[in-house]
Design a protein around this motif. Structure first.
Motif, PDB file in Angstrom:
ATOM      1  N   GLY A  79       0.813  -1.210   0.000  1.00  0.00           N
ATOM      2  CA  GLY A  79       0.000   0.000   0.000  1.00  0.00           C
ATOM      3  C   GLY A  79       0.844   1.256   0.000  1.00  0.00           C
ATOM      4  O   GLY A  79       0.560   2.222  -0.722  1.00  0.00           O
ATOM      5  N   GLU A  80       1.905   1.259   0.808  1.00  0.00           N
ATOM      6  CA  GLU A  80       2.794   2.408   0.867  1.00  0.00           C
ATOM      7  C   GLU A  80       3.500   2.618  -0.471  1.00  0.00           C
ATOM      8  O   GLU A  80       3.676   3.753  -0.927  1.00  0.00           O
ATOM      9  CB  GLU A  80       3.823   2.219   1.976  1.00  0.00           C
ATOM     10  N   THR A  81       3.886   1.525  -1.130  1.00  0.00           N
ATOM     11  CA  THR A  81       4.524   1.627  -2.437  1.00  0.00           C
ATOM     12  C   THR A  81       3.566   2.220  -3.463  1.00  0.00           C
ATOM     13  O   THR A  81       3.948   3.078  -4.271  1.00  0.00           O
ATOM     14  CB  THR A  81       5.004   0.242  -2.909  1.00  0.00           C
ATOM     15  N   MET A  82       2.314   1.778  -3.440  1.00  0.00           N
ATOM     16  CA  MET A  82       1.318   2.288  -4.375  1.00  0.00           C
ATOM     17  C   MET A  82       1.131   3.795  -4.215  1.00  0.00           C
ATOM     18  O   MET A  82       1.101   4.546  -5.201  1.00  0.00           O
ATOM     19  CB  MET A  82      -0.001   1.557  -4.164  1.00  0.00           C
ATOM     20  N   VAL A  83       1.028   4.259  -2.973  1.00  0.00           N
ATOM     21  CA  VAL A  83       0.849   5.683  -2.712  1.00  0.00           C
ATOM     22  C   VAL A  83       2.100   6.462  -3.087  1.00  0.00           C
ATOM     23  O   VAL A  83       2.031   7.524  -3.730  1.00  0.00           O
ATOM     24  CB  VAL A  83       0.498   5.911  -1.234  1.00  0.00           C
ATOM     25  N   ALA A  84       3.276   5.956  -2.687  1.00  0.00           N
ATOM     26  CA  ALA A  84       4.527   6.649  -2.989  1.00  0.00           C
ATOM     27  C   ALA A  84       4.731   6.793  -4.496  1.00  0.00           C
ATOM     28  O   ALA A  84       5.136   7.852  -4.985  1.00  0.00           O
ATOM     29  CB  ALA A  84       5.702   5.898  -2.361  1.00  0.00           C
ATOM     30  N   ARG A  85       4.433   5.741  -5.243  1.00  0.00           N
ATOM     31  CA  ARG A  85       4.607   5.820  -6.695  1.00  0.00           C
ATOM     32  C   ARG A  85       3.666   6.840  -7.317  1.00  0.00           C
ATOM     33  O   ARG A  85       4.042   7.554  -8.257  1.00  0.00           O
ATOM     34  CB  ARG A  85       4.384   4.440  -7.319  1.00  0.00           C
ATOM     35  N   ALA A  86       2.444   6.915  -6.809  1.00  0.00           N
ATOM     36  CA  ALA A  86       1.496   7.894  -7.346  1.00  0.00           C
ATOM     37  C   ALA A  86       1.981   9.314  -7.083  1.00  0.00           C
ATOM     38  O   ALA A  86       1.929  10.179  -7.974  1.00  0.00           O
ATOM     39  CB  ALA A  86       0.121   7.674  -6.728  1.00  0.00           C
ATOM     40  N   LEU A  87       2.457   9.586  -5.867  1.00  0.00           N
ATOM     41  CA  LEU A  87       2.961  10.916  -5.542  1.00  0.00           C
ATOM     42  C   LEU A  87       4.207  11.254  -6.341  1.00  0.00           C
ATOM     43  O   LEU A  87       4.345  12.366  -6.871  1.00  0.00           O
ATOM     44  CB  LEU A  87       3.262  10.996  -4.044  1.00  0.00           C
ATOM     45  N   LEU A  88       5.115  10.293  -6.441  1.00  0.00           N
ATOM     46  CA  LEU A  88       6.370  10.528  -7.156  1.00  0.00           C
ATOM     47  C   LEU A  88       6.151  10.698  -8.651  1.00  0.00           C
ATOM     48  O   LEU A  88       6.790  11.532  -9.298  1.00  0.00           O
ATOM     49  CB  LEU A  88       7.331   9.365  -6.893  1.00  0.00           C
ATOM     50  N   LYS A 173       5.107  19.413  -0.981  1.00  0.00           N
ATOM     51  CA  LYS A 173       3.834  18.754  -0.701  1.00  0.00           C
ATOM     52  C   LYS A 173       2.670  19.599  -1.201  1.00  0.00           C
ATOM     53  O   LYS A 173       2.721  20.828  -1.159  1.00  0.00           O
ATOM     54  CB  LYS A 173       3.667  18.526   0.802  1.00  0.00           C
ATOM     55  N   GLY A 174       1.637  18.933  -1.671  1.00  0.00           N
ATOM     56  CA  GLY A 174       0.425  19.621  -2.055  1.00  0.00           C
ATOM     57  C   GLY A 174      -0.436  19.934  -0.842  1.00  0.00           C
ATOM     58  O   GLY A 174      -0.247  19.390   0.246  1.00  0.00           O
ATOM     59  N   GLU A 175      -1.399  20.808  -1.022  1.00  0.00           N
ATOM     60  CA  GLU A 175      -2.285  21.183   0.070  1.00  0.00           C
ATOM     61  C   GLU A 175      -3.116  19.980   0.516  1.00  0.00           C
ATOM     62  O   GLU A 175      -3.702  19.272  -0.298  1.00  0.00           O
ATOM     63  CB  GLU A 175      -3.217  22.308  -0.384  1.00  0.00           C
ATOM     64  N   LEU A 249      -6.551  10.398  -4.195  1.00  0.00           N
ATOM     65  CA  LEU A 249      -5.525   9.646  -3.490  1.00  0.00           C
ATOM     66  C   LEU A 249      -5.545   9.895  -1.992  1.00  0.00           C
ATOM     67  O   LEU A 249      -5.236   8.993  -1.203  1.00  0.00           O
ATOM     68  CB  LEU A 249      -4.146  10.019  -4.051  1.00  0.00           C
ATOM     69  N   HIS A 250      -5.927  11.096  -1.585  1.00  0.00           N
ATOM     70  CA  HIS A 250      -5.750  11.489  -0.190  1.00  0.00           C
ATOM     71  C   HIS A 250      -7.049  11.345   0.598  1.00  0.00           C
ATOM     72  O   HIS A 250      -8.058  11.951   0.251  1.00  0.00           O
ATOM     73  CB  HIS A 250      -5.238  12.928  -0.126  1.00  0.00           C
ATOM     74  N   PRO A 251      -7.029  10.562   1.661  1.00  0.00           N
ATOM     75  CA  PRO A 251      -8.250  10.324   2.449  1.00  0.00           C
ATOM     76  C   PRO A 251      -8.578  11.504   3.343  1.00  0.00           C
ATOM     77  O   PRO A 251      -7.726  12.346   3.643  1.00  0.00           O
ATOM     78  CB  PRO A 251      -7.878   9.091   3.277  1.00  0.00           C
ATOM     79  N   ASP A 252      -9.823  11.535   3.784  1.00  0.00           N
ATOM     80  CA  ASP A 252     -10.223  12.513   4.777  1.00  0.00           C
ATOM     81  C   ASP A 252      -9.520  12.180   6.092  1.00  0.00           C
ATOM     82  O   ASP A 252      -9.569  11.033   6.553  1.00  0.00           O
ATOM     83  CB  ASP A 252     -11.745  12.462   4.963  1.00  0.00           C
TER      84      ASP A 252
END
Length: 340
Positions: A79-88, A173-175, A249-252
């Motif tokens: 899960g962390e890899t999936m999120v990191a790749r999307a951000l990167l 970082k984005g808002e 991508l970003h949860p509440d």
């Protein structure tokens, strides 16, 4: 929590991630070969936008994959890899197929040391994407000072880098971007999956183990334990789904904290009841139950603990100017998201 592609992913993991292989990696065996097999399935790029070479799924749509990985017992931080790749990918980083962890910095000032505490799967990753306040820092694990993790010493670790200048890549970082909320949602889904697996192990053992001429699952006390287990697991799966309920991508933050709090509370009960059902065999090194128990306890203590999540929710309630039921209906009601 499942859908068509998570079922295919779970079936693929069952083919090459045996209990023996999972235990071996937890005991220090190399995990690179397993990651290559997982990477070849293509799911690690599920959150990367389509125009950047990924599947373009939202976190809500990918939540069943996170749950499936937890249920299968995948050692690596998928899960962390999936999120990191999307951000990167959105920041221009070229994907090299590596496994990545994700963590907030304990304290970070520009030009000073960067530290991350108890990062799940850090020793199986090549980099950690660190939330350092105003920037994301892609820090190489090989450059860090390593303290083995408490619950999984060959897989997880606390990491310290002498300077943020060691970062392989960094970007603003984005808002609203926050590693804590991302980790809370990811870990809640992983814990829900692990608890689903533990429930399955308990049901199988209760049907197979015989005492006084019949399966122990026929005894009322064991049936009561299994019923409570099923209730806790079902509640955690629902909470994890709510925690990941976002169109992007970003949860509440509040939903993610609520999901992590629910999973952490359930984890204690599930671990206790699962070992009660299994008896002494559940604590042996040969039985896989202990692997999942260690995962649950590690994730409970990682990033935001249950106390931190509860404090965040309590602060939002007390300072939001709403009555309790209005707060639950408004702040903790996920917006409808499209199903994949």
């Amino acid at each position: 929590m499942s859908n068509s592609y998570s079922c295919m992913f779970e079936a693929a993991l069952e083919d090459f991630l045996t209990d023996e292989r999972m235990r071996a990696i937890e005991a220090g065996a190399p995990g690179a070969g397993l990651w290559l097999e997982v990477e070849s399935l293509g799911y690690a790029d599920a959150l990367v936008p389509e125009d950047l070479g990924g599947a373009g799924l939202s976190l809500a749509q990918a939540a069943p994959l996170l749950c499936a990985a937890g249920k299968a017992g995948l050692n690596h931080p998928l899960g962390e890899t999936m999120v990191a790749r999307a951000l990167l990918a959105s920041a221009g980083w070229k994907n090299d197929g590596a496994c990545m962890a994700l963590a907030p910095a304990v304290a970070a000032q520009r030009g000073e040391a960067v530290a991350c505490a108890q990062v799940p799967g850090a020793l199986l990753a090549t980099h950690v994407l660190v939330d350092a306040g105003e920037h994301w820092l892609l820090m190489p694990v090989a450059s860090a000072r390593i303290t083995p993790g408490i619950y999984r010493p060959y897989v997880s670790a606390s990491l310290t880098w002498d300077s943020d200048g060691l970062a392989s890549f960094q970007f603003v970082k984005g808002e609203g971007h926050c590693a804590r909320s991302l980790c809370n949602a990811i870990h809640a889904a992983a814990m829900a999956g692990a608890m689903e697996r533990m429930l399955g192990l308990c049901v199988q053992y209760a049907n197979d183990r015989r005492q006084f001429g019949r399966a122990i699952g026929q005894f009322q006390a064991v049936q009561q334990d299994l019923a409570v287990l099923a209730q806790q697991v079902g509640m955690s799966v629902l909470a994890a789904r709510m925690g990941c309920a976002t169109v992007g991508l970003h949860p509440d933050p509040l939903l993610a904290a609520s999901a992590k709090l629910n999973a952490s509370d359930a984890a204690l009960r599930v671990a206790t009841l699962a070992h009660a059902v299994h008896g002494a065999i559940g604590i042996t090194e040969e039985h896989v139950l202990g692997v999942f128990t260690a995962r649950l306890h590690e994730l409970r203590a990682t990033v935001d603990t249950d106390h931190t999540c509860a404090a965040r929710l309590g602060h939002a309630l007390l300072h939001g100017g709403q009555q309790f039921l209005d707060f639950v209906r408004d702040a903790l009601a996920p917006a409808p998201v499209e199903e994949a």
